[in-house]
Design an enzyme around this catalytic site. Structure first.
Site, short mmCIF file in Angstrom:
data_model
loop_
_atom_site.label_atom_id
_atom_site.label_comp_id
_atom_site.label_asym_id
_atom_site.label_seq_id
_atom_site.Cartn_x
_atom_site.Cartn_y
_atom_site.Cartn_z
CG HIS A 1 -6.48 -0.02 -0.98
ND1 HIS A 1 -5.61 0.52 -1.92
CD2 HIS A 1 -5.82 -0.01 0.20
CE1 HIS A 1 -4.47 0.81 -1.32
NE2 HIS A 1 -4.57 0.52 -0.04
CB SER B 1 -0.97 -0.03 1.17
OG SER B 1 -1.97 0.97 1.04
#
Length: 779
Positions: free
Chosen positions: A191, A86
């Protein structure tokens, strides 16, 4: 060979970096200047509540992980691969030389600020189910506000979405066999499409930043493959809404064979966050199939050779069909189909739109469902009064996530241009930023005014477009009008009337009327029965010809009409379109604003069950619509009315047999009674005109049948089933055949977002198989 991995959010702790800050004083000072506070004090002293806030966590992890990397390579060799989880993908990019330390930290700081603004979201870790099982639970229970966001290992998946929906999903996943379900302490639906507003704002922030080619291969979270230099910016923008494919990234490296012998986690000392995932991934799934990777490599080589041999054009400036850059079969991935710039501009997760079917068949629920999935639907305003349209717009804006894509259909009113002006005013009042302009034979003043009111000159002097138009046309000559500036005569007229300002008039000359053309082949409703294989290349040639006239405004071309299967969608994308738009297939879904009886009928139709009938609003001009013919008399009866209109000059001249047929079967009352009813709804001026023109009286009465035929269908009036007017193209018949034998055979299981995503995924898989087969045939 060695791979360095950098852990993301969740690895933070008080005391991290204690061994690093004194070793790199200049970089720490640089970090403090970028952040406006002491990063060392935050990491060493906290408080923990602050360190765990997204806007502080992300920069802190970037600094600590980056310094840990520099310390590590000072003591030994550099790695052969890099990957970061991430936010720490930015650490990997820094380590690979793609960005310098200050630029990387600035990007992470802004990313953290934007993501921290998200509210109402939640995340949960689920263990014991694989990706397919998680997908089945989401689809089976219609969890449209919950998404799989992090694939940490093949059987450790993090869900993300609306907080209440994520929490309520726990018993569903436990019942499906999950061994563990834990809510995480976050405030955003990271996300997922819910982060579209953050993604779009971040896209503007990174637009002017340069990314160097990686000196070390960096595995991208979005694709689980090495970053391609040309698409790093796009991938990092998309990473905010796309899932983290960590497990597949590990499997990709494991598939490199015994050459990759070591995975090292580089980050805060005393913790191992991502390294344990390597062994679990190896045990739960193992490496990716080497044959798949070999096919991807061959496809990359083929694409590179083709790109080198072919001249560049406007259409090649995007990221259409990039085999090898994505994790789908053969290198294709659903979210990569079409054009990346189009997806970014319209805030889409996929290059997929759904057209605005008349009278609210493209309903509020349909538009909202697609918006939540990062797809765009257009509310169908045709035939609706302004109050209904306004209420629908307000509902859509209230129900979709901030920044989610949506639009409103803007249909032409050739005989009543005042209706266009009223709709344009309504759209401007409510700040609707995207419209689907359909059935226009020319650009009108209402469209020009809508476009003008969304134009501003940016700080760099360029004209910025805020009110976007997708023009649905079926002829390239009409497309040329929309790919040109607003007609001067209309601009002058609006300026003289005070409807636009002198500055807006000036800015109109610098931009095309439309951002995109959607070339409509043979479709449901109004249709010119065009062939896509002739229509689309002509539109692409037009786009390439005029693109140079608008250097600051990328022009796009999409396809509509006949798209109901992966084969049809794949053909459109291979021809080079930037997006596809579906229509008929969405009419037979849970969200469609028509009756269950109509949906039952549509569910059973095949590709040959449509016919062409005169258009109720323009049958005097010979306009036709494509409708369902199976089980109804409407096409024949509509044709009969059009024939009588051409043959006779008034109702009084009708022959006795035809008159009796109309009164007994069509209207089920006298023609005089029908006329009096419609006359009562006309203004005094219109009534006076009708009294003087018997042909117009006949047209008004006949048109009433067309309106009733639609109304009966929408309300599901079973007694008038044979008269139902149901606009539909053969794409739905093809779709029915495609889903036969699956749960989607029943329209009650068909949801527009699921249909759109499934169609795009199946298209990507089909393209992968076909291109691989063609390559194999040529070897």
């Amino acid at each position: 060979m060695k791979a360095f991995m950098f852990p993301g959010q969740g690895a933070q702790r008080i005391g991290m970096g204690a061994e690093l800050f004194a070793a790199f004083p200049e970089l720490v000072q640089q970090a403090d200047q970028v952040l406006g506070y002491s990063v060392a004090q935050l990491c060493l002293e906290g408080p923990l509540e602050r360190l765990t806030q997204t806007e502080f966590t992300q920069p802190a992890l970037f600094v600590v992980n980056s310094l840990a990397y520099l310390q590590r390579i000072a003591q030994g060799p550099r790695p052969d691969f890099l990957l970061g989880h991430s936010v720490s993908e930015y650490v990997a990019l820094f380590a690979a030389g793609v960005v310098d330390f200050e630029t990387g930290l600035s990007l992470v700081r802004r990313r953290g600020e934007l993501m921290a603004q998200a509210r109402g979201g939640g995340m949960a870790a689920v263990l014991g189910l694989d990706e397919e099982q998680v997908r089945q639970v989401l689809e089976q229970h219609g969890l449209r506000d919950v998404f799989a966001a992090n694939f940490n290992t093949p059987r450790q998946i993090v869900l993300s979405g609306r907080r209440e929906a994520v929490a309520a999903a726990e018993p569903l996943f436990m019942a499906a066999g999950a061994s563990y379900f834990k809510l995480l302490q976050v405030s955003g639906a990271f996300h997922t499409p819910f982060m579209a507003a953050a993604r779009d704002a971040f896209a503007s922030f990174v637009a002017g930043i340069s990314f160097a080619p990686p000196g070390i291969p960096v595995i991208a979270n979005v694709t689980a493959r090495p970053h391609e230099p040309a698409s790093i910016r796009a991938r990092m923008v998309e990473q905010i809404t796309a899932p983290v494919r960590w497990a597949e990234s590990l499997r990709y490296l494991l598939a490199q064979g015994l050459a990759v012998v070591d995975f090292d986690e580089i980050g805060p000392q005393g913790m191992a966050v991502v390294k344990p995932m390597v062994m679990r991934t190896l045990n739960e799934a193992g490496p990716l199939d080497p044959a798949q990777l070999a096919a991807e490599a061959a496809a990359r080589e083929q694409e590179a050779a083709a790109a080198k041999a072919a001249p560049a054009s406007a259409g090649e400036a995007g990221e259409s069909l990039s085999p090898g850059a994505t994790p789908g079969a053969g290198g294709f991935h659903a979210s990569r189909l079409g054009d990346a710039e189009f997806r970014r501009r319209f805030g889409l997760s996929h290059a997929y739109l759904a057209g605005g079917m008349y009278q609210g068949v493209a309903s509020v629920e349909l538009v909202v469902s697609l918006a939540r999935a990062g797809l765009m639907g257009f509310f169908g305003v045709g035939g609706l009064d302004l109050e209904t349209v306004e209420n629908a717009i307000v509902r859509i804006q209230e129900e979709i996530p901030p920044g989610a894509p949506y639009g409103v259909n803007f249909i032409a009113h050739t005989l009543h241009p005042e209706r266009e002006e009223q709709l344009a005013e309504l759209l401007l009042i409510h700040g609707v930023r995207t419209i689907e302009a359909s059935a226009f034979m020319e650009v009108t003043s209402a469209l020009v005014r809508y476009r003008a009111k969304g134009l501003v000159r940016g700080p760099d002097g360029r004209v910025e477009v805020r009110n976007r138009i997708i023009a649905k046309v079926s002829r390239p000559d009409l497309g040329a009008q929309f790919f040109s500036p607003a007609p001067r005569r209309l601009v002058d007229k609006l300026l003289a009337a005070g409807a636009i300002s002198p500055e807006e008039a000036e800015l109109l000359a610098a931009v095309p009327m439309a951002d995109a053309l959607c070339m409509e082949a043979d479709s449901g409703g109004h249709t010119d029965q065009r062939m896509p294989f002739a229509l689309i290349p002509a539109a692409l040639a037009l786009r390439d010809k005029v693109q140079g006239e608008f250097p600051g405004h990328r022009l796009h071309v999409g396809a509509a009409g006949g798209i109901g299967t992966p084969e049809a969608a794949a053909a459109a994308f291979v021809m080079g379109v930037d997006f596809i738009m579906t229509g008929s297939i969405n009419q037979c879904t849970v969200e469609a604003g028509t009756s269950d009886l109509v949906k039952d009928m549509l569910q059973e139709m095949q590709v040959h069950d449509t016919d062409y009938a005169p258009s109720g609003d323009m049958f005097e001009m010979g306009s036709r619509v494509q409708v369902l013919k199976k089980g109804v008399f409407f096409p024949a009866r509509a044709a009969k009315l059009a024939s009588l209109y051409r043959q006779y000059e008034s109702l009084e001249q009708l022959d006795a047999q035809s008159r009796r047929q109309l009164e007994e079967r069509y209207f089920q009352r006298s023609l005089e009674a029908v006329y009096e009813e419609v006359r009562a709804g006309c203004s005094p001026a219109e009534q006076e005109r009708l009294a003087q023109h018997p042909k117009q009286r006949m047209a008004l009465v006949f048109r009433h049948y067309f309106r009733d035929a639609s109304r009966w269908a929408l309300s599901g009036e079973a007694a008038r089933k044979v008269d139902f007017q149901i606009h539909c193209g053969p794409a739905l018949g093809a779709f029915n055949q495609w889903v036969a034998g699956t749960e989607l055979a029943d329209w009650r299981q068909r949801r527009v977002d699921r249909i759109g995503l499934n169609l795009m995924q199946a298209t990507a898989a089909l393209l992968g198989r076909r291109f691989a087969a063609m390559q194999a045939a040529g070897d």
